[in-house]
Motif scaffolding. Structure first.
Motif, PDB file in Angstrom:
ATOM      1  N   ASP A   1      73.059  85.253  36.605  1.00 43.14           N
ATOM      2  CA  ASP A   1      72.557  84.190  37.478  1.00 43.14           C
ATOM      3  C   ASP A   1      73.641  83.144  37.686  1.00 43.14           C
ATOM      4  O   ASP A   1      74.770  83.285  37.219  1.00 43.14           O
ATOM      5  N   ALA A   2      73.285  82.082  38.396  1.00 44.05           N
ATOM      6  CA  ALA A   2      74.243  81.030  38.727  1.00 44.05           C
ATOM      7  C   ALA A   2      74.757  80.325  37.471  1.00 44.05           C
ATOM      8  O   ALA A   2      75.938  79.971  37.383  1.00 44.05           O
ATOM      9  N   GLU A   3      73.871  80.090  36.501  1.00 47.56           N
ATOM     10  CA  GLU A   3      74.299  79.417  35.268  1.00 47.56           C
ATOM     11  C   GLU A   3      75.372  80.228  34.547  1.00 47.56           C
ATOM     12  O   GLU A   3      76.306  79.668  33.978  1.00 47.56           O
ATOM     13  N   ASP A   4      75.223  81.558  34.568  1.00 50.49           N
ATOM     14  CA  ASP A   4      76.243  82.405  33.954  1.00 50.49           C
ATOM     15  C   ASP A   4      77.600  82.192  34.613  1.00 50.49           C
ATOM     16  O   ASP A   4      78.631  82.091  33.945  1.00 50.49           O
ATOM     17  N   LEU A   5      77.597  82.128  35.916  1.00 56.19           N
ATOM     18  CA  LEU A   5      78.850  81.959  36.647  1.00 56.19           C
ATOM     19  C   LEU A   5      79.500  80.626  36.301  1.00 56.19           C
ATOM     20  O   LEU A   5      80.721  80.543  36.112  1.00 56.19           O
TER      21      LEU A   5
END
Length: 427
Positions: free
Chosen positions: A136-140
């Motif tokens: 997800d975006a948080e991972d990125l």
């Protein structure tokens, strides 16, 4: 609240929401976007020296400059105190990120004017690309932050690398397990003999930490000692090793052991900086009844040159306890010979890199001879590490080396096996 109150930019929540919208867009190729993190270096010094108002002014100006370096579709956010995030599209591939990073570095290289001070700001930059495997975006964002941490070490713009991230996760897991092992006192010490080359007699043992994990596998010192140093666990580990080693020597004495045998314990640079080593040594000696001259503390060359004046005071306090001081791994650092002469060092330990293969390498023989001559001129004794053959031991003795340790004389063994090597009833 999706906006940062100070800068007016999106905050972390707002940035992640915008990034999630982009990721969810079916028409967007996941290799056509990236997240860049810009982290200001030494920003805390501005707050500490000039006050929080000056710090806020600097952040606002930094934000304005970074925004001026962006292209039309890029999104800038402030996601932490001194940390900015950029969501950028990659029209020309990953080189777009390289170009933007250069523009950001260039725009921040111009000094900032705050009150009567001219402030120069440097930054660390990390990038994570949409083509990297993410959930997800948080991972990125986290991947880009991880790359930024690597940038702080390398001084270069860093792109996220899954292998480095996996390695960091493994080290973090190792740190957690090591912390538990130290708390549970489940580590042990092994003892490697140190031999007098003139007589061939064992005169001391070096205490070396050993760790068997809960799963029953042995974790080598080369794996857990660097993790201990980076995490600060080297401090409690060093305290335990000192107390345990001295207590072991006292236990040998109680069994009728040879009271001329000494014990050597390693003290890391971090422990010297953060701990009261002389007080710890004093307490260990008093608790065990061991005389100070029977304890040798091995200090790395890097520890001695980091802050020579402070280290000299610590060493003088240790000498007041009659402790022997050895410089470990000598020759691998950058010792100032003037400082070396001033420090109360008793023994120079030659790094094994000079000793291993010495007989087939004239340069190594020349270096070894020079170290031995230096030690003799300064009134110091010498120990050679990594001695694995009888021929090498004879050569070192002929060159004037005082002591040696290595597989030729014995591996590191547990306390009872070590005691058996010097038991007066068997010798």
């Amino acid at each position: 609240m999706l906006t940062d109150a100070l800068s007016g930019l999106p905050n972390r929540e707002g940035f992640v929401e915008t990034l999630e919208t982009l990721i969810a867009e079916p028409s967007v190729d996941n290799e056509r976007y990236a997240v860049m993190i810009v982290n200001l270096d030494r920003f805390n010094r501005v707050n500490a020296c000039l006050g929080s108002l000056a710090g806020d002014e600097l952040l606002i100006t930094v934000a304005r400059r970074i925004r001026g370096a962006l292209r039309g579709g890029d999104v800038l956010a402030r996601i932490g105190g001194d940390e900015f995030a950029i969501m950028l599209t990659l029209d020309q591939g990953r080189q777009d990120a390289d170009h933007l990073a250069k523009r950001v570095l260039t725009t921040l290289s111009t000094p900032f004017r705050l009150s009567d001070f001219e402030i120069r700001v440097s930054c660390s930059i990390g990038v994570a690309f949409g083509g990297d495997p993410v959930d997800d975006a948080e991972d990125l964002v986290r991947h880009a932050q991880f790359a930024t941490k690597r940038s702080k070490v390398s001084g270069e713009v860093e792109a996220y690398q899954p292998q480095a991230f996996d390695r960091a996760r493994a080290e973090f897991g190792l740190e957690t397990a090591l912390r538990r092992a130290i708390d549970a006192q489940s580590l042990t010490l092994a003892y490697q003999p140190i031999v007098d080359l003139a007589s061939g007699r064992i005169v001391a043992f070096e205490a070396l930490a050993r760790w068997r994990s809960d799963g029953g596998s042995d974790v080598g010192p080369g794996a857990f000692i660097p993790v201990a140093e980076e995490s600060g666990l080297i401090v409690p580990l060093g305290r335990w090793a000192l107390r345990e080693a001295v207590a072991t020597l006292a236990a040998w004495d109680a069994r009728g052991g040879d009271r001329s045998v000494k014990m050597a314990v390693n003290v890391s640079a971090i422990q010297l900086q953060r701990d009261n080593v002389p007080q710890l040594v004093k307490q260990a000696l008093e608790a065990s009844g061991i005389a100070g001259h029977r304890l040798t503390l091995e200090l790395t060359e890097s520890a001695l040159i980091a802050d020579p004046d402070r280290i000299a005071q610590i060493m003088q306090a240790l000498k007041a306890l009659d402790v022997t001081l050895a410089m470990d791994d000598f020759g691998t650092g950058y010792s100032n010979l003037a400082n070396l002469q001033k420090l109360p060092i008793d023994v120079l330990k030659m790094d094994r890199s000079f000793v291993t293969g010495m007989l087939a390498d004239r340069d190594k023989i020349a270096i070894t001879r020079a170290i031995l001559s230096l030690a003799q001129a300064l009134g110091m004794k010498t120990t050679a590490e990594g001695v694995e053959t009888h021929e090498l031991a004879q050569t070192l003795a002929a060159l004037g080396c005082t002591y040696a340790q290595g597989y030729h004389f014995g591996h590191a063994v547990m306390a009872d096996e070590a005691y058996a090597l010097v038991d007066p009833r068997k010798v």
